[in-house]
Design a protein around this motif. Structure first.
Motif, short mmCIF file in Angstrom:
data_model
loop_
_atom_site.label_atom_id
_atom_site.label_comp_id
_atom_site.label_asym_id
_atom_site.label_seq_id
_atom_site.Cartn_x
_atom_site.Cartn_y
_atom_site.Cartn_z
N ARG A 108 61.99 50.23 -23.09
CA ARG A 108 61.03 50.52 -22.04
C ARG A 108 59.65 50.64 -22.65
N PHE A 109 58.66 50.27 -21.87
CA PHE A 109 57.28 50.30 -22.35
C PHE A 109 56.34 50.24 -21.16
N ARG A 110 55.09 50.59 -21.41
CA ARG A 110 54.05 50.54 -20.38
C ARG A 110 53.03 49.47 -20.76
N TRP A 111 52.30 48.99 -19.78
CA TRP A 111 51.33 47.93 -20.00
C TRP A 111 50.20 48.04 -18.99
N GLU A 112 49.11 47.30 -19.26
CA GLU A 112 48.03 47.17 -18.29
C GLU A 112 47.48 45.75 -18.37
N LEU A 113 46.89 45.31 -17.29
CA LEU A 113 46.27 44.00 -17.19
C LEU A 113 44.76 44.21 -17.29
N VAL A 114 44.17 43.70 -18.38
CA VAL A 114 42.79 44.03 -18.74
C VAL A 114 41.88 42.81 -18.61
N SER A 115 40.72 43.02 -18.00
CA SER A 115 39.69 41.98 -17.90
C SER A 115 39.05 41.77 -19.26
N LEU A 116 39.00 40.52 -19.70
CA LEU A 116 38.33 40.22 -20.97
C LEU A 116 36.83 40.31 -20.81
N ALA A 117 36.31 40.24 -19.60
CA ALA A 117 34.87 40.29 -19.35
C ALA A 117 34.31 41.71 -19.41
#
Length: 122
Positions: free
Chosen positions: A80-89
């Motif tokens: 199990r793990f956590r993540w995020e979707l990050v803007s490169l800008a």
């Protein structure tokens, strides 16, 4: 690196790969042939369908990449793990979640169950 960290690293590599050929190779490296991915918005089995889900995320969020949050926890073939979707800008992270994956005998992913913890309201 543990088998769980290795599997999750390949998972993120697949999610951050663009281009049909490169994505197909990354999915094949990360998922078992009959592997699956399920979250509240998608359900896919097999390399082609998993790759299509990933390509769809890239279309919906161009210029973003998936990044891990915290450490990978695993035992008995489950991680199990956590993540995020990050803007490169601008570094914003409008989407975040946590996933649970099971591993096949060869260390590739047999299944992923994804949960969305933060999603855009618009």
């Amino acid at each position: 690196m543990t088998q769980y960290e290795t599997a999750v690293a390949r998972y993120f590599e697949a999610w951050n790969t663009t281009g049909a050929d490169a994505l197909a190779k990354a999915v094949a490296a990360a998922w078992a042939e009959d592997g699956s991915y399920t979250d509240p918005l998608a359900e896919a089995s097999g390399h082609d369908r998993v790759a299509a889900v990933i390509a769809g995320a890239h279309e919906q969020f161009p210029g973003f990449e998936f990044r891990p949050l915290g450490r990978v926890d695993g035992h008995h073939g489950v991680a199990r793990f956590r993540w995020e979707l990050v803007s490169l800008a601008d570094g914003s992270a409008p989407v975040a979640g946590s996933d649970v994956l099971t591993l096949a005998e060869d260390g590739r992913i047999r299944s992923v169950l994804g949960f969305l913890d933060r999603v855009p309201t618009a």
